[in-house]
Design an enzyme around this catalytic site. Structure first.
Site, mmCIF file in Angstrom:
data_model
loop_
_atom_site.group_PDB
_atom_site.id
_atom_site.type_symbol
_atom_site.label_atom_id
_atom_site.label_comp_id
_atom_site.label_asym_id
_atom_site.label_seq_id
_atom_site.Cartn_x
_atom_site.Cartn_y
_atom_site.Cartn_z
ATOM 1 N N LYS A 94 0.879 -1.205 0.080
ATOM 2 C CA LYS A 94 0.017 -0.018 -0.111
ATOM 3 C C LYS A 94 0.925 1.269 -0.076
ATOM 4 C CE LYS A 94 -3.787 -2.215 0.315
ATOM 5 N NZ LYS A 94 -4.953 -2.320 -0.750
ATOM 6 N N HIS A 123 -9.799 -7.884 -8.247
ATOM 7 C CA HIS A 123 -9.431 -7.751 -6.718
ATOM 8 C C HIS A 123 -10.019 -8.753 -5.832
ATOM 9 C CE1 HIS A 123 -11.531 -5.713 -3.149
ATOM 10 N NE2 HIS A 123 -10.411 -5.456 -2.927
#
Length: 375
Positions: free
Chosen positions: A174, A305
């Site tokens: 991230k 995803h």
């Protein structure tokens, strides 16, 4: 006598995480750390004793809403022909059209849609991959669960090395912090620790504007990344288009879209390089088949995803480059009796009938918030 749907059971589960996780939306104050995932499951039974299973998930708020609407949908399927999947998809959507044609209205269809496809494949004595048309027996995979921002970069590196040793093929971390240079430092440290050959992806979770994404992206271009994910807002088609043309690193997005139609502007504009549409979020397998067809036309990378257990057999039907995202949260809880086989950077496509998943009822009883049955 044709088959008909005799009984439907739905369950709402709450799946706690081992520890809360934070991405850039948390770091920038838009959300609180993710602590749990909600799952709505559907089990459809027919008059001949066959059974199909499907599910949809929700992170943070919204899981009870999916479940509540699913309880309204379920009676509409009783006595219907389970092979009429497209017609039944439309029937459910039109029954709730006053609340829209996306979001919860679509996601509450997902568990039924997947269960119907599960039934159809089992009736044919095929896996869902074989039923839809298989291209791949193994699929490249990457891990995300060890790359969140609540961990220091040293912890992220340790997590990455561990999961690579367990068979993952790439690592996603991230980014998207207020100071993008701190993100660049984390990526630089990860690349140095893992070497040049390990695929690395980064995910900004929509937290930059186009200007910041351009600045950060030009630094990140130096680290040979597989993609830069959601650098700007999920509905900023033009921003993603500009970045995909300006940066060397491929641009990925699409996970937040909540219907196939919401994704059409991206596909029509070819505003991304990597398509991350999420089958449960856009309405199940019926809708995801459309995604596969459009991505093949444009030769996009297909990297859906989350939901590896479902997406693995679906992307194996794609005649192009694919990735599956490894999240072991459901496996750690033992929700399904089956486990994904991962080795040497690849996931093996299951050949079990249907979608190849069955619930572990002992675990489900512990996680269940509510259930309902319809006849």
């Amino acid at each position: 006598m044709p088959d008909f749907i005799k009984n439907i059971e739905i369950k709402l589960l709450k799946v706690p995480l081992e520890k809360p996780v934070s991405d850039a939306k948390v770091i920038t104050g838009k959300q609180t750390p993710l602590k749990e995932v909600m799952i709505t499951c559907a089990i459809i039974r027919t008059n001949d004793g066959r059974e199909g299973f499907g599910y949809v998930y929700c992170k943070r708020n919204g899981g009870p809403a999916q479940y509540s609407l699913a309880k309204e949908y379920a009676p509409l399927l009783i006595d219907e022909d389970p092979d009429d999947i497209s017609r039944l998809w439309d029937k459910l959507l039109w029954s709730s059209i006053s609340i829209g044609a996306g979001g919860v209205a679509v996601q509450a269809i997902t568990p039924f849609d997947i269960a119907l496809w599960d039934l159809k494949a089992k009736k044919a004595e095929l896996s869902i991959t074989k039923l839809l048309g298989q291209f791949k027996e193994e699929v490249p995979c990457y891990n995300t669960s060890g790359g969140f921002l609540q961990d220091s970069i040293d912890e992220v590196i340790d997590n990455a090395q561990k999961v690579l040793s367990e068979g993952a093929g790439g690592i996603k971390i991230k980014v998207g912090q207020k100071d993008y240079k701190e993100d660049v430092r984390r990526v630089e440290a990860l690349r140095k620790a893992l070497g040049d050959d390990v695929p690395i992806m980064v995910d900004a979770n929509q937290q930059w504007d186009v200007s910041t994404a351009l600045k950060a992206g030009r630094y990140l271009d130096e680290y040979d990344l597989v993609w830069l994910e959601e650098p700007v807002g999920a509905y900023d088609v033009e921003g993603h288009y500009r970045l995909s043309r300006a940066l060397e690193t491929p641009i990925a997005t699409g996970e937040m879209l909540v219907s196939f139609n919401e994704g059409l502007p991206y596909l029509d504009r070819r505003a991304f390089d990597v398509c991350q549409f999420d089958a449960p979020r856009i309405g199940g397998i019926t809708q995801y088949k459309k995604v596969i067809d459009r991505c093949e036309e444009q030769q996009l990378v297909l990297a859906p995803h989350y939901s590896m257990e479902l997406h693995l057999p679906l992307v194996a039907c794609y005649n192009g480059e694919v990735w599956v995202e490894h999240f072991e949260w459901f496996e750690k809880m033992g929700i399904f009796n089956e486990r994904v086989e991962m080795n040497n950077g690849l996931m093996k496509v299951p050949n079990r009938p249907g979608i190849g998943l069955t619930l572990n009822n002992d675990v489900v009883r512990k996680l269940m918030v509510d259930s309902a049955e319809f006849k």
